[in-house]
Scaffold this motif. Sequence first.
Motif, PDB file in Angstrom:
ATOM      1  N   LEU A  73       0.828  -1.209   0.000  1.00  0.00           N
ATOM      2  CA  LEU A  73       0.000   0.000   0.000  1.00  0.00           C
ATOM      3  C   LEU A  73       0.865   1.264   0.000  1.00  0.00           C
ATOM      4  O   LEU A  73       0.535   2.245  -0.669  1.00  0.00           O
ATOM      5  CB  LEU A  73      -0.948   0.000   1.203  1.00  0.00           C
ATOM      6  N   SER A  74       1.975   1.229   0.718  1.00  0.00           N
ATOM      7  CA  SER A  74       2.882   2.381   0.755  1.00  0.00           C
ATOM      8  C   SER A  74       3.502   2.640  -0.607  1.00  0.00           C
ATOM      9  O   SER A  74       3.573   3.785  -1.059  1.00  0.00           O
ATOM     10  CB  SER A  74       3.987   2.150   1.793  1.00  0.00           C
ATOM     11  N   LEU A  75       3.966   1.584  -1.267  1.00  0.00           N
ATOM     12  CA  LEU A  75       4.528   1.748  -2.608  1.00  0.00           C
ATOM     13  C   LEU A  75       3.485   2.275  -3.587  1.00  0.00           C
ATOM     14  O   LEU A  75       3.781   3.139  -4.410  1.00  0.00           O
ATOM     15  CB  LEU A  75       5.089   0.417  -3.117  1.00  0.00           C
ATOM     16  N   ALA A  76       2.269   1.759  -3.491  1.00  0.00           N
ATOM     17  CA  ALA A  76       1.196   2.210  -4.383  1.00  0.00           C
ATOM     18  C   ALA A  76       0.864   3.683  -4.136  1.00  0.00           C
ATOM     19  O   ALA A  76       0.691   4.462  -5.080  1.00  0.00           O
ATOM     20  CB  ALA A  76      -0.046   1.342  -4.204  1.00  0.00           C
ATOM     21  N   SER A  77       0.805   4.063  -2.877  1.00  0.00           N
ATOM     22  CA  SER A  77       0.522   5.460  -2.544  1.00  0.00           C
ATOM     23  C   SER A  77       1.652   6.372  -3.020  1.00  0.00           C
ATOM     24  O   SER A  77       1.400   7.459  -3.568  1.00  0.00           O
ATOM     25  CB  SER A  77       0.331   5.600  -1.035  1.00  0.00           C
ATOM     26  N   PHE A  78       2.885   5.936  -2.833  1.00  0.00           N
ATOM     27  CA  PHE A  78       4.054   6.687  -3.309  1.00  0.00           C
ATOM     28  C   PHE A  78       3.958   6.924  -4.805  1.00  0.00           C
ATOM     29  O   PHE A  78       4.100   8.050  -5.284  1.00  0.00           O
ATOM     30  CB  PHE A  78       5.330   5.911  -2.953  1.00  0.00           C
ATOM     31  N   ALA A 130      -3.045   8.157  -0.087  1.00  0.00           N
ATOM     32  CA  ALA A 130      -2.983   7.055   0.873  1.00  0.00           C
ATOM     33  C   ALA A 130      -4.381   6.692   1.366  1.00  0.00           C
ATOM     34  O   ALA A 130      -4.738   5.508   1.452  1.00  0.00           O
ATOM     35  CB  ALA A 130      -2.075   7.419   2.042  1.00  0.00           C
ATOM     36  N   ALA A 131      -5.178   7.705   1.662  1.00  0.00           N
ATOM     37  CA  ALA A 131      -6.556   7.448   2.106  1.00  0.00           C
ATOM     38  C   ALA A 131      -7.352   6.734   1.014  1.00  0.00           C
ATOM     39  O   ALA A 131      -8.100   5.792   1.294  1.00  0.00           O
ATOM     40  CB  ALA A 131      -7.236   8.758   2.496  1.00  0.00           C
ATOM     41  N   LEU A 132      -7.179   7.174  -0.222  1.00  0.00           N
ATOM     42  CA  LEU A 132      -7.876   6.540  -1.341  1.00  0.00           C
ATOM     43  C   LEU A 132      -7.434   5.084  -1.516  1.00  0.00           C
ATOM     44  O   LEU A 132      -8.274   4.185  -1.627  1.00  0.00           O
ATOM     45  CB  LEU A 132      -7.612   7.326  -2.626  1.00  0.00           C
ATOM     46  N   ILE A 133      -6.135   4.854  -1.503  1.00  0.00           N
ATOM     47  CA  ILE A 133      -5.597   3.500  -1.693  1.00  0.00           C
ATOM     48  C   ILE A 133      -6.070   2.567  -0.578  1.00  0.00           C
ATOM     49  O   ILE A 133      -6.547   1.462  -0.841  1.00  0.00           O
ATOM     50  CB  ILE A 133      -4.045   3.540  -1.736  1.00  0.00           C
ATOM     51  N   VAL A 134      -5.941   3.000   0.667  1.00  0.00           N
ATOM     52  CA  VAL A 134      -6.351   2.158   1.794  1.00  0.00           C
ATOM     53  C   VAL A 134      -7.868   1.944   1.783  1.00  0.00           C
ATOM     54  O   VAL A 134      -8.348   0.827   2.006  1.00  0.00           O
ATOM     55  CB  VAL A 134      -5.879   2.764   3.137  1.00  0.00           C
ATOM     56  N   GLY A 135      -8.614   3.012   1.500  1.00  0.00           N
ATOM     57  CA  GLY A 135     -10.067   2.867   1.429  1.00  0.00           C
ATOM     58  C   GLY A 135     -10.498   1.874   0.367  1.00  0.00           C
ATOM     59  O   GLY A 135     -11.346   1.002   0.622  1.00  0.00           O
ATOM     60  N   VAL A 182     -11.396  -6.773  -4.390  1.00  0.00           N
ATOM     61  CA  VAL A 182     -11.302  -7.493  -5.662  1.00  0.00           C
ATOM     62  C   VAL A 182     -10.942  -6.541  -6.793  1.00  0.00           C
ATOM     63  O   VAL A 182     -10.097  -6.846  -7.637  1.00  0.00           O
ATOM     64  CB  VAL A 182     -12.632  -8.229  -5.972  1.00  0.00           C
ATOM     65  N   PHE A 183     -11.546  -5.366  -6.810  1.00  0.00           N
ATOM     66  CA  PHE A 183     -11.241  -4.360  -7.829  1.00  0.00           C
ATOM     67  C   PHE A 183      -9.897  -3.684  -7.562  1.00  0.00           C
ATOM     68  O   PHE A 183      -9.102  -3.459  -8.464  1.00  0.00           O
ATOM     69  CB  PHE A 183     -12.353  -3.302  -7.868  1.00  0.00           C
ATOM     70  N   ALA A 184      -9.637  -3.348  -6.305  1.00  0.00           N
ATOM     71  CA  ALA A 184      -8.484  -2.516  -5.956  1.00  0.00           C
ATOM     72  C   ALA A 184      -7.157  -3.261  -6.004  1.00  0.00           C
ATOM     73  O   ALA A 184      -6.135  -2.653  -6.344  1.00  0.00           O
ATOM     74  CB  ALA A 184      -8.689  -1.926  -4.562  1.00  0.00           C
ATOM     75  N   THR A 185      -7.137  -4.532  -5.690  1.00  0.00           N
ATOM     76  CA  THR A 185      -5.872  -5.257  -5.580  1.00  0.00           C
ATOM     77  C   THR A 185      -5.035  -5.201  -6.856  1.00  0.00           C
ATOM     78  O   THR A 185      -3.845  -4.889  -6.790  1.00  0.00           O
ATOM     79  CB  THR A 185      -6.108  -6.701  -5.117  1.00  0.00           C
ATOM     80  N   PRO A 186      -5.595  -5.464  -8.044  1.00  0.00           N
ATOM     81  CA  PRO A 186      -4.746  -5.365  -9.242  1.00  0.00           C
ATOM     82  C   PRO A 186      -4.215  -3.950  -9.482  1.00  0.00           C
ATOM     83  O   PRO A 186      -3.054  -3.778  -9.857  1.00  0.00           O
ATOM     84  CB  PRO A 186      -5.676  -5.791 -10.386  1.00  0.00           C
ATOM     85  N   ILE A 219      -3.682  -1.603  -7.195  1.00  0.00           N
ATOM     86  CA  ILE A 219      -2.685  -1.349  -6.155  1.00  0.00           C
ATOM     87  C   ILE A 219      -1.381  -2.058  -6.482  1.00  0.00           C
ATOM     88  O   ILE A 219      -0.300  -1.485  -6.338  1.00  0.00           O
ATOM     89  CB  ILE A 219      -3.232  -1.756  -4.772  1.00  0.00           C
ATOM     90  N   LEU A 220      -1.471  -3.299  -6.938  1.00  0.00           N
ATOM     91  CA  LEU A 220      -0.254  -4.038  -7.289  1.00  0.00           C
ATOM     92  C   LEU A 220       0.489  -3.385  -8.450  1.00  0.00           C
ATOM     93  O   LEU A 220       1.724  -3.298  -8.435  1.00  0.00           O
ATOM     94  CB  LEU A 220      -0.581  -5.492  -7.612  1.00  0.00           C
ATOM     95  N   ILE A 221      -0.235  -2.922  -9.448  1.00  0.00           N
ATOM     96  CA  ILE A 221       0.406  -2.244 -10.580  1.00  0.00           C
ATOM     97  C   ILE A 221       1.120  -0.981 -10.106  1.00  0.00           C
ATOM     98  O   ILE A 221       2.279  -0.732 -10.463  1.00  0.00           O
ATOM     99  CB  ILE A 221      -0.624  -1.915 -11.681  1.00  0.00           C
ATOM    100  N   LEU A 222       0.451  -0.182  -9.274  1.00  0.00           N
ATOM    101  CA  LEU A 222       1.085   1.028  -8.737  1.00  0.00           C
ATOM    102  C   LEU A 222       2.288   0.680  -7.860  1.00  0.00           C
ATOM    103  O   LEU A 222       3.317   1.352  -7.918  1.00  0.00           O
ATOM    104  CB  LEU A 222       0.070   1.847  -7.938  1.00  0.00           C
ATOM    105  N   ALA A 223       2.169  -0.382  -7.051  1.00  0.00           N
ATOM    106  CA  ALA A 223       3.268  -0.778  -6.166  1.00  0.00           C
ATOM    107  C   ALA A 223       4.477  -1.252  -6.961  1.00  0.00           C
ATOM    108  O   ALA A 223       5.614  -0.877  -6.655  1.00  0.00           O
ATOM    109  CB  ALA A 223       2.802  -1.867  -5.202  1.00  0.00           C
ATOM    110  N   VAL A 224       4.250  -2.046  -7.984  1.00  0.00           N
ATOM    111  CA  VAL A 224       5.364  -2.509  -8.822  1.00  0.00           C
ATOM    112  C   VAL A 224       6.018  -1.323  -9.521  1.00  0.00           C
ATOM    113  O   VAL A 224       7.248  -1.224  -9.583  1.00  0.00           O
ATOM    114  CB  VAL A 224       4.877  -3.572  -9.834  1.00  0.00           C
ATOM    115  N   ALA A 225       5.215  -0.403 -10.027  1.00  0.00           N
ATOM    116  CA  ALA A 225       5.762   0.793 -10.679  1.00  0.00           C
ATOM    117  C   ALA A 225       6.544   1.643  -9.670  1.00  0.00           C
ATOM    118  O   ALA A 225       7.596   2.200 -10.005  1.00  0.00           O
ATOM    119  CB  ALA A 225       4.644   1.611 -11.318  1.00  0.00           C
ATOM    120  N   GLY A 226       6.050   1.745  -8.447  1.00  0.00           N
ATOM    121  CA  GLY A 226       6.757   2.499  -7.406  1.00  0.00           C
ATOM    122  C   GLY A 226       8.083   1.863  -7.055  1.00  0.00           C
ATOM    123  O   GLY A 226       9.104   2.546  -6.935  1.00  0.00           O
TER     124      GLY A 226
END
Length: 118
Positions: free
Chosen positions: A11-16, A78-83, A90-94, A96-103
């Motif tokens: 979640l931190s990487l995705a928010s970053f 961060a609030a948006l990602i965690v929320g 189910v919708f958010a995980t892919p 979030i993972l894409i944003l985290a990998v990019a981060g």
Amino acid sequence: MRMTFFNLFILSLASFRLTRLLVFDKITEFIRAPFFDEIQEENEDGEVEVFYLPKKNGMKRFFGELLSCYWCTGIWTAALIVGLFYLYPVFATPVILILAVAGLAAIVELIVQFFLVS
């Protein structure tokens, strides 16, 4: 859903990454443009420097101030990602993972560039 260290890391990487995407990246310039006035000044070397100042009034000023502050935008992303992670996993995980990998890729690129230039 339990918050594990792994989830916090992802979640931190995705928010970053989302924060940098909104505040700095050229690809999202069209999102920022309505909220800023562009000021061009010529420096002592004759080069033109461009500065972006938030609009003066109302909601445009609010969003301009928000988008000009990495830390402020970071709180909201961060609030948006965690929320999304908790409300729509189910919708958010892919996403979030894409944003985290990019981060993480951006961080690795900085490290590689540091060692190549040194």
